[in-house]
Write a protein that holds these residues in place. Structure first.
Motif, PDB file in Angstrom:
ATOM      1  N   VAL A  91      -2.356  -0.902  -6.051  1.00 35.50           N
ATOM      2  CA  VAL A  91      -1.568  -2.143  -6.085  1.00 35.50           C
ATOM      3  C   VAL A  91      -2.337  -3.288  -5.426  1.00 35.50           C
ATOM      4  O   VAL A  91      -2.403  -4.388  -5.963  1.00 35.50           O
ATOM      5  N   LEU A  92      -2.904  -3.023  -4.255  1.00 36.61           N
ATOM      6  CA  LEU A  92      -3.682  -4.023  -3.524  1.00 36.61           C
ATOM      7  C   LEU A  92      -5.146  -3.588  -3.464  1.00 36.61           C
ATOM      8  O   LEU A  92      -5.432  -2.390  -3.424  1.00 36.61           O
ATOM      9  N   PRO A  93      -6.061  -4.545  -3.420  1.00 36.33           N
ATOM     10  CA  PRO A  93      -7.476  -4.181  -3.281  1.00 36.33           C
ATOM     11  C   PRO A  93      -7.740  -3.503  -1.934  1.00 36.33           C
ATOM     12  O   PRO A  93      -7.219  -3.941  -0.908  1.00 36.33           O
ATOM     13  N   ILE A  94      -8.520  -2.427  -1.972  1.00 30.02           N
ATOM     14  CA  ILE A  94      -8.912  -1.720  -0.760  1.00 30.02           C
ATOM     15  C   ILE A  94     -10.412  -1.481  -0.839  1.00 30.02           C
ATOM     16  O   ILE A  94     -10.886  -0.824  -1.760  1.00 30.02           O
ATOM     17  N   ASP A  95     -11.140  -2.015   0.131  1.00 33.54           N
ATOM     18  CA  ASP A  95     -12.583  -1.834   0.206  1.00 33.54           C
ATOM     19  C   ASP A  95     -12.864  -1.126   1.527  1.00 33.54           C
ATOM     20  O   ASP A  95     -12.830  -1.752   2.588  1.00 33.54           O
ATOM     21  N   MET A  96     -13.121   0.168   1.449  1.00 28.75           N
ATOM     22  CA  MET A  96     -13.288   0.963   2.666  1.00 28.75           C
ATOM     23  C   MET A  96     -14.415   0.433   3.540  1.00 28.75           C
ATOM     24  O   MET A  96     -14.280   0.427   4.770  1.00 28.75           O
ATOM     25  N   ASP A  97     -15.518   0.009   2.949  1.00 29.13           N
ATOM     26  CA  ASP A  97     -16.636  -0.518   3.736  1.00 29.13           C
ATOM     27  C   ASP A  97     -16.267  -1.833   4.412  1.00 29.13           C
ATOM     28  O   ASP A  97     -16.463  -1.999   5.609  1.00 29.13           O
ATOM     29  N   ALA A  98     -15.741  -2.777   3.656  1.00 26.59           N
ATOM     30  CA  ALA A  98     -15.399  -4.092   4.200  1.00 26.59           C
ATOM     31  C   ALA A  98     -14.287  -4.017   5.239  1.00 26.59           C
ATOM     32  O   ALA A  98     -14.260  -4.808   6.185  1.00 26.59           O
ATOM     33  N   MET A  99     -13.363  -3.061   5.068  1.00 27.91           N
ATOM     34  CA  MET A  99     -12.236  -2.920   5.987  1.00 27.91           C
ATOM     35  C   MET A  99     -12.525  -1.924   7.106  1.00 27.91           C
ATOM     36  O   MET A  99     -11.666  -1.665   7.932  1.00 27.91           O
ATOM     37  N   ASN A 100     -13.728  -1.360   7.115  1.00 26.72           N
ATOM     38  CA  ASN A 100     -14.135  -0.383   8.132  1.00 26.72           C
ATOM     39  C   ASN A 100     -13.181   0.802   8.207  1.00 26.72           C
ATOM     40  O   ASN A 100     -12.810   1.256   9.283  1.00 26.72           O
ATOM     41  N   ILE A 101     -12.792   1.301   7.048  1.00 21.32           N
ATOM     42  CA  ILE A 101     -11.898   2.453   6.958  1.00 21.32           C
ATOM     43  C   ILE A 101     -12.753   3.720   6.878  1.00 21.32           C
ATOM     44  O   ILE A 101     -13.610   3.840   6.010  1.00 21.32           O
ATOM     45  N   ASP A 102     -12.504   4.648   7.773  1.00 15.57           N
ATOM     46  CA  ASP A 102     -13.233   5.918   7.771  1.00 15.57           C
ATOM     47  C   ASP A 102     -12.588   6.939   6.844  1.00 15.57           C
ATOM     48  O   ASP A 102     -13.280   7.724   6.206  1.00 15.57           O
ATOM     49  N   MET A 103     -11.253   6.949   6.812  1.00 11.95           N
ATOM     50  CA  MET A 103     -10.515   7.874   5.952  1.00 11.95           C
ATOM     51  C   MET A 103      -9.366   7.127   5.304  1.00 11.95           C
ATOM     52  O   MET A 103      -8.673   6.359   5.975  1.00 11.95           O
ATOM     53  N   LEU A 104      -9.155   7.385   4.026  1.00 11.24           N
ATOM     54  CA  LEU A 104      -8.096   6.721   3.273  1.00 11.24           C
ATOM     55  C   LEU A 104      -7.268   7.784   2.572  1.00 11.24           C
ATOM     56  O   LEU A 104      -7.785   8.542   1.734  1.00 11.24           O
ATOM     57  N   ALA A 105      -5.982   7.863   2.921  1.00  7.26           N
ATOM     58  CA  ALA A 105      -5.074   8.839   2.314  1.00  7.26           C
ATOM     59  C   ALA A 105      -4.144   8.115   1.347  1.00  7.26           C
ATOM     60  O   ALA A 105      -3.683   7.006   1.628  1.00  7.26           O
ATOM     61  N   PHE A 106      -3.886   8.752   0.192  1.00  6.58           N
ATOM     62  CA  PHE A 106      -3.036   8.110  -0.810  1.00  6.58           C
ATOM     63  C   PHE A 106      -2.438   9.157  -1.750  1.00  6.58           C
ATOM     64  O   PHE A 106      -3.028  10.200  -1.990  1.00  6.58           O
ATOM     65  N   PRO A 107      -1.247   8.869  -2.290  1.00  9.55           N
ATOM     66  CA  PRO A 107      -0.655   9.745  -3.304  1.00  9.55           C
ATOM     67  C   PRO A 107      -1.096   9.289  -4.686  1.00  9.55           C
ATOM     68  O   PRO A 107      -1.446   8.124  -4.885  1.00  9.55           O
ATOM     69  N   GLY A 108      -1.066  10.188  -5.640  1.00 13.49           N
ATOM     70  CA  GLY A 108      -1.430   9.816  -6.992  1.00 13.49           C
ATOM     71  C   GLY A 108      -0.272   9.275  -7.806  1.00 13.49           C
ATOM     72  O   GLY A 108      -0.461   8.548  -8.769  1.00 13.49           O
ATOM     73  N   HIS A 109       0.956   9.593  -7.399  1.00 13.58           N
ATOM     74  CA  HIS A 109       2.113   9.313  -8.242  1.00 13.58           C
ATOM     75  C   HIS A 109       2.728   7.925  -8.075  1.00 13.58           C
ATOM     76  O   HIS A 109       3.606   7.556  -8.838  1.00 13.58           O
ATOM     77  N   LYS A 110       2.265   7.154  -7.134  1.00  8.67           N
ATOM     78  CA  LYS A 110       2.868   5.822  -6.933  1.00  8.67           C
ATOM     79  C   LYS A 110       2.047   4.780  -7.678  1.00  8.67           C
ATOM     80  O   LYS A 110       2.065   4.741  -8.901  1.00  8.67           O
ATOM     81  N   GLY A 111       1.344   3.913  -6.972  1.00  7.36           N
ATOM     82  CA  GLY A 111       0.603   2.816  -7.590  1.00  7.36           C
ATOM     83  C   GLY A 111      -0.517   3.249  -8.510  1.00  7.36           C
ATOM     84  O   GLY A 111      -0.966   2.469  -9.355  1.00  7.36           O
ATOM     85  N   LEU A 112      -0.980   4.478  -8.388  1.00  9.73           N
ATOM     86  CA  LEU A 112      -2.041   4.971  -9.270  1.00  9.73           C
ATOM     87  C   LEU A 112      -1.482   5.567 -10.563  1.00  9.73           C
ATOM     88  O   LEU A 112      -2.237   5.934 -11.460  1.00  9.73           O
ATOM     89  N   LEU A 113      -0.144   5.697 -10.630  1.00  5.84           N
ATOM     90  CA  LEU A 113       0.570   6.144 -11.827  1.00  5.84           C
ATOM     91  C   LEU A 113       0.156   7.529 -12.308  1.00  5.84           C
ATOM     92  O   LEU A 113       0.199   7.834 -13.495  1.00  5.84           O
ATOM     93  N   GLY A 114      -0.216   8.375 -11.362  1.00  3.48           N
ATOM     94  CA  GLY A 114      -0.596   9.749 -11.694  1.00  3.48           C
ATOM     95  C   GLY A 114       0.586  10.686 -11.597  1.00  3.48           C
ATOM     96  O   GLY A 114       1.709  10.284 -11.302  1.00  3.48           O
ATOM     97  N   PRO A 115       0.345  11.971 -11.809  1.00  2.44           N
ATOM     98  CA  PRO A 115       1.422  12.962 -11.737  1.00  2.44           C
ATOM     99  C   PRO A 115       1.910  13.198 -10.305  1.00  2.44           C
ATOM    100  O   PRO A 115       1.144  13.075  -9.347  1.00  2.44           O
ATOM    101  N   GLN A 116       3.174  13.548 -10.200  1.00  4.51           N
ATOM    102  CA  GLN A 116       3.784  13.909  -8.918  1.00  4.51           C
ATOM    103  C   GLN A 116       2.998  15.057  -8.302  1.00  4.51           C
ATOM    104  O   GLN A 116       2.540  15.954  -9.010  1.00  4.51           O
ATOM    105  N   GLY A 117       2.813  15.022  -6.984  1.00  4.10           N
ATOM    106  CA  GLY A 117       2.122  16.106  -6.298  1.00  4.10           C
ATOM    107  C   GLY A 117       0.622  15.946  -6.211  1.00  4.10           C
ATOM    108  O   GLY A 117      -0.057  16.819  -5.683  1.00  4.10           O
TER     109      GLY A 117
END
Length: 129
Positions: A91-117
């Motif tokens: 939904v929103l842009p996420i740049d792990m390098d620019a935001m200094n994110i070491d780990m990024l957790a996310f579900p597939g079924h919400k904004g990525l429109l993937g299958p549940q689980g």
């Protein structure tokens, strides 16, 4: 360290570590818009702070948290930064390098429109002290 706005999927594991393993967990208080100041964050960090976990966006209020600022502080202090992007991945842009994110957790079924689980945990090179 985390925020008071975290989802139970973040808060419950932190509370488990606190109660069962003696890990010290600090919860930063933000306003209803997710605003946390750099000064507030720096005041809560201790020499024992090893990990900061923060949501990118609140599932309750829709607030977007200052991930870039938190990430820059983590980088300055050598603290691992984990972002819960459950509400924002796809939904929103996420740049792990620019935001200094070491780990990024996310579900597939919400904004990525993937299958549940489905979901993922992206990790850059992390060294635990």
């Amino acid at each position: 360290m985390s925020t008071t706005y975290e989802h139970n999927s973040v808060r419950r594991p932190l509370e488990f570590l606190k109660q069962e393993k003696g890990v010290i967990v600090t919860y930063l208080k933000s306003d209803h818009n997710g605003f946390i100041t750099k000064e507030q964050l720096l005041n809560e960090i201790t020499p024992k702070t090893k990990l900061i976990v923060a949501s990118h966006g609140s599932n309750l209020t829709g607030a977007i948290f200052p991930i870039e600022m938190i990430g820059s502080v983590c980088k300055e202090k050598g603290i691992t930064f984990l972002v819960d992007a459950s509400q924002t991945a796809g939904v929103l842009p996420i740049d792990m390098d620019a935001m200094n994110i070491d780990m990024l957790a996310f579900p597939g079924h919400k904004g990525l429109l993937g299958p549940q689980g489905t979901g993922g945990l992206l990790s850059s090179k992390v060294q635990w002290n």
